[in-house]
Motif scaffolding. Structure first.
Motif, PDB file in Angstrom:
ATOM      1  N   LYS A 151       0.829  -1.220   0.000  1.00 13.82           N
ATOM      2  CA  LYS A 151       0.000   0.000   0.000  1.00 13.82           C
ATOM      3  C   LYS A 151       0.855   1.257   0.000  1.00 13.82           C
ATOM      4  O   LYS A 151       0.556   2.226  -0.685  1.00 13.82           O
ATOM      5  CB  LYS A 151      -0.881   0.012   1.268  1.00 13.82           C
ATOM      6  N   TYR A 152       1.920   1.235   0.792  1.00 11.95           N
ATOM      7  CA  TYR A 152       2.686   2.471   0.965  1.00 11.95           C
ATOM      8  C   TYR A 152       3.970   2.508   0.125  1.00 11.95           C
ATOM      9  O   TYR A 152       4.845   3.322   0.383  1.00 11.95           O
ATOM     10  CB  TYR A 152       2.986   2.687   2.456  1.00 11.95           C
ATOM     11  N   ASP A 172      10.353  -2.104   2.974  1.00 16.39           N
ATOM     12  CA  ASP A 172       9.936  -1.557   1.664  1.00 16.39           C
ATOM     13  C   ASP A 172      10.683  -0.268   1.385  1.00 16.39           C
ATOM     14  O   ASP A 172      11.300   0.314   2.281  1.00 16.39           O
ATOM     15  CB  ASP A 172       8.418  -1.331   1.641  1.00 16.39           C
ATOM     16  N   TYR A 224      -4.942   4.178  14.336  1.00 14.36           N
ATOM     17  CA  TYR A 224      -4.012   5.279  14.072  1.00 14.36           C
ATOM     18  C   TYR A 224      -3.560   5.199  12.631  1.00 14.36           C
ATOM     19  O   TYR A 224      -3.067   4.179  12.180  1.00 14.36           O
ATOM     20  CB  TYR A 224      -2.803   5.220  15.017  1.00 14.36           C
ATOM     21  N   SER A 264      -1.229   8.734   4.833  1.00 11.38           N
ATOM     22  CA  SER A 264      -1.907   7.516   4.382  1.00 11.38           C
ATOM     23  C   SER A 264      -3.409   7.769   4.257  1.00 11.38           C
ATOM     24  O   SER A 264      -4.071   7.238   3.398  1.00 11.38           O
ATOM     25  CB  SER A 264      -1.637   6.363   5.333  1.00 11.38           C
ATOM     26  N   GLY A 312      -7.282   2.858   2.011  1.00  8.69           N
ATOM     27  CA  GLY A 312      -8.160   1.866   2.627  1.00  8.69           C
ATOM     28  C   GLY A 312      -7.600   1.434   3.961  1.00  8.69           C
ATOM     29  O   GLY A 312      -6.557   1.901   4.392  1.00  8.69           O
ATOM     30  N   GLY A 328      -6.691   1.441   9.952  1.00  7.65           N
ATOM     31  CA  GLY A 328      -5.604   1.706  10.904  1.00  7.65           C
ATOM     32  C   GLY A 328      -5.564   0.677  12.018  1.00  7.65           C
ATOM     33  O   GLY A 328      -5.196   0.999  13.141  1.00  7.65           O
ATOM     34  N   THR A 366      10.469   1.759   4.927  1.00  7.91           N
ATOM     35  CA  THR A 366      10.134   1.331   6.289  1.00  7.91           C
ATOM     36  C   THR A 366      10.584  -0.114   6.495  1.00  7.91           C
ATOM     37  O   THR A 366      10.571  -0.916   5.559  1.00  7.91           O
ATOM     38  CB  THR A 366       8.602   1.416   6.489  1.00  7.91           C
TER      39      THR A 366
HETATM   40  P1  ADP Z   1      -3.827   0.834   7.706  1.00  9.39           P
HETATM   41  O1  ADP Z   1      -4.964  -0.050   7.530  1.00  9.39           O
HETATM   42  O2  ADP Z   1      -4.165   2.278   7.709  1.00  9.39           O
HETATM   43  O3  ADP Z   1      -2.666   0.515   6.883  1.00  9.39           O
HETATM   44  P2  ADP Z   1      -2.157  -0.109   9.859  1.00  9.39           P
HETATM   45  O4  ADP Z   1      -2.450  -0.323  11.304  1.00  9.39           O
HETATM   46  O5  ADP Z   1      -1.727  -1.290   9.130  1.00  9.39           O
HETATM   47  O6  ADP Z   1      -3.427   0.573   9.233  1.00  9.39           O
HETATM   48  O7  ADP Z   1      -1.049   0.997   9.792  1.00  9.39           O
HETATM   49  C1  ADP Z   1      -1.190   2.165  10.532  1.00  9.39           C
HETATM   50  C2  ADP Z   1      -0.547   3.345   9.845  1.00  9.39           C
HETATM   51  O8  ADP Z   1       0.865   3.162   9.822  1.00  9.39           O
HETATM   52  C3  ADP Z   1      -0.928   3.425   8.401  1.00  9.39           C
HETATM   53  O9  ADP Z   1      -2.108   4.173   8.250  1.00  9.39           O
HETATM   54  C4  ADP Z   1       0.246   4.126   7.780  1.00  9.39           C
HETATM   55  O10 ADP Z   1       0.117   5.494   7.954  1.00  9.39           O
HETATM   56  C5  ADP Z   1       1.422   3.670   8.627  1.00  9.39           C
HETATM   57  N1  ADP Z   1       2.160   2.564   7.963  1.00  9.39           N
HETATM   58  C6  ADP Z   1       2.068   1.239   8.236  1.00  9.39           C
HETATM   59  N2  ADP Z   1       2.921   0.516   7.457  1.00  9.39           N
HETATM   60  C7  ADP Z   1       3.557   1.405   6.692  1.00  9.39           C
HETATM   61  C8  ADP Z   1       4.575   1.297   5.677  1.00  9.39           C
HETATM   62  N3  ADP Z   1       5.103   0.115   5.321  1.00  9.39           N
HETATM   63  N4  ADP Z   1       5.020   2.441   5.095  1.00  9.39           N
HETATM   64  C9  ADP Z   1       4.504   3.653   5.467  1.00  9.39           C
HETATM   65  N5  ADP Z   1       3.540   3.824   6.389  1.00  9.39           N
HETATM   66  C10 ADP Z   1       3.085   2.722   7.013  1.00  9.39           C
END
Ligand code: ADP
Length: 466
Positions: free
Chosen positions: A370-371, A395, A413, A418, A424, A427, A454
């Motif tokens: 996703k990110y 990643d 959170y 994001s 989608g 959090g 990350t």
């Molecule tokens: P989401 O469903 O929003 O991805 P998560 O709990 O999995 O919820 O992640 C929380 C937040 O952490 C995400 O909304 C995003 O902002 C940040 N995040 C998680 N993984 C990554 C990643 N690999 N790279 C960048 N941001 C991340």
């Protein structure tokens, strides 16, 4: 009847002090009186011995006579002090007798002393006793003396005054220490009770929903300070939970509103015949419904995971194999964003719940996808050690801002970036991953730099017996 803590403590202190002061005063009184009586007794004995010695000197062997003037002065002086003297010569003939000399005065003195002692010290049961002395000069017997005085001892006016004022001083000291101690007790009780009263006020405010209240200053008593810190911590935690709960409501409403609005406007257009139900339009409706149901199942999964008794069906698992399996499921996603995924490392066998750990890798990979920017790289690495199996998911995507890092494992959170990307998810993917890892007694950490990708590190112990 319920008493205030400060009243209870003050009364307790006052009672302890009262008993202590009373005991000390009593002991001091008894001890001092006893010592004083002993002292008086010795004094009287010494005085009587001194009288006898003085009388011996009044015999003049040269003219075989007594210095009667001197004996008379001596006897009257002693009589005033309560000593009744009778002097005999060596042949036991009376030389001088106080009673013969002034019988009325003698009896007056004796009855005064008897009366005074009977009034003030009836328990003593004393009376006049006569002590016999041999009067000698250089070992030669020159006469005899009978000295009578009230025994075992007697107090004259001054002695009684002394004992009275001593008792009064003790009483005043006792009262002053009592007042001082009660005042100190009240201050101490206030000192102890005020943080407790403050705790009650703060917990009341917390129960009314004000989570921003805190103990502003340090409490000096260690245990009470810990209590204050615990209350502060509890208020903080409740505040955070409350904020999360509010955010959950907003987020869930926000996440659900868009797909629901889309589906309803599509269906409205189809019903009113504005649009034809083409397969693409129906597919779109279907996809939107899919988004809604995935948010709902995320929420359900979180509830299950956060349930206190997360039951793990453990089996020996190879983290490398597990990661490869999850990666396979992501092939279409990788292809869509032209991402390359590299799996490297060694086999690491741990004991874990396959379904749950699949979920962890799935959530981490899904975030990595996703990110990540298009054409990016994802790397999965498995490391093995005697104690742990370690999984790294890395990643080259957008990264996480430093101030968001401490919060990303919290429920609901999401970083602003994001959220703006509408990627989608509510959090809770990382919250679920963390809860599963912790149920395996492991730990999950993150390293990230904004714009530079990350890295999530999952460490799972091999000999976890939980
Ligand atoms: P989401 O469903 O929003 O991805 P998560 O709990 O999995 O919820 O992640 C929380 C937040 O952490 C995400 O909304 C995003 O902002 C940040 N995040 C998680 N993984 C990554 C990643 N690999 N790279 C960048 N941001 C991340």
């Amino acid at each position: 009847m319920k008493r205030k803590l400060s009243t209870q403590l003050s009364l307790g202190f006052a009672l302890i002090v009262l008993v202590t002061v009373a005991l000390i005063s009593l002991a001091a009184n008894v001890l001092i009186n006893h010592q004083f009586e002993k002292y008086v007794k010795n004094q009287q004995k010494e005085f009587s011995d001194g009288l006898a010695a003085g009388l011996s000197d009044q015999y003049d062997p040269a003219d075989n006579g007594w210095n009667l003037d001197y004996i008379h002065g001596f006897g009257m002086y002693a009589l005033n002090d309560g000593y009744i003297i009778k002097v005999y010569d060596a042949d036991k003939q009376v030389v001088w007798d106080a009673e013969n000399h002034d019988m009325t005065f003698c009896h007056q003195i004796m009855s005064d002393i008897r009366l005074r002692m009977l009034e003030q010290k009836p328990e003593l049961k004393g009376d006049f006793i006569t002590y016999h002395y041999e009067l000698k000069q250089s070992d030669a017997l020159v006469g005899y003396a009978d000295i009578s005085y009230y025994s075992p001892y007697y107090f004259n006016e001054n002695a009684f005054l002394f004992v009275d004022s001593l008792n009064q001083i003790l009483l005043v000291i006792g009262l002053l220490s009592l007042i001082g101690a009660v005042a100190a007790g009240i201050i101490l009780a206030k000192h102890i009770s005020s943080p407790i009263v403050k705790t009650i006020e703060i917990t009341r405010e917390i129960s009314d929903g004000n989570y921003s209240v805190r103990f502003a200053s340090e409490v000096r008593i260690k245990e009470l300070n810990e209590l204050a810190q615990a209350v502060n911590h509890m208020a903080g935690m409740l505040g955070e939970q409350d904020a999360l709960r509010k955010r959950l409501t907003t987020d869930v409403a926000h996440e659900l509103r868009t797909p629901l609005a889309n589906v309803s406007s599509y269906l409205e257009a189809l019903i009113e015949g504005v649009w034809d139900p083409t397969p693409e339009r129906l597919q779109h409706c279907y996809d939107e419904l899919g988004r809604i149901s995935s948010i709902i199942s995320d929420l359900e999964r979180l509830r299950q995971i956060e349930d206190e008794n997360l039951i793990l069906n453990r089996e020996p698992l190879d983290l490398l194999e597990l990661s490869k399996g999850v990666c396979l499921a992501f092939e279409p996603e990788f292809a869509k964003k032209r991402l390359t995924c590299l799996i490297e490392g060694e086999s690491s066998i741990i004991s874990g719940d396959k379904g749950r750990l699949n979920q962890v890798v799935f959530n981490l990979l899904s975030n990595a996808v996703k990110y990540s920017v298009e054409g990016g790289q994802i790397r999965i690495q498995v490391k093995d050690s005697a104690a742990n199996g370690t999984l790294l998911v890395e990643d080259s995507g957008m990264g996480i801002p430093e101030n968001d890092l401490p919060h990303i494992f919290e429920r609901f959170y999401r970083t602003d970036r994001s959220r703006n990307r509408k990627t989608g998810g509510a959090g809770i993917g990382l919250t679920i991953a963390k809860a599963i890892v912790q149920a395996h007694s492991g730990k999950i950490t993150v390293k990230s730099e904004e714009g530079n990708g990350t890295q999530f590190i999952v460490e799972l112990p091999k000999n976890d017996t939980c």
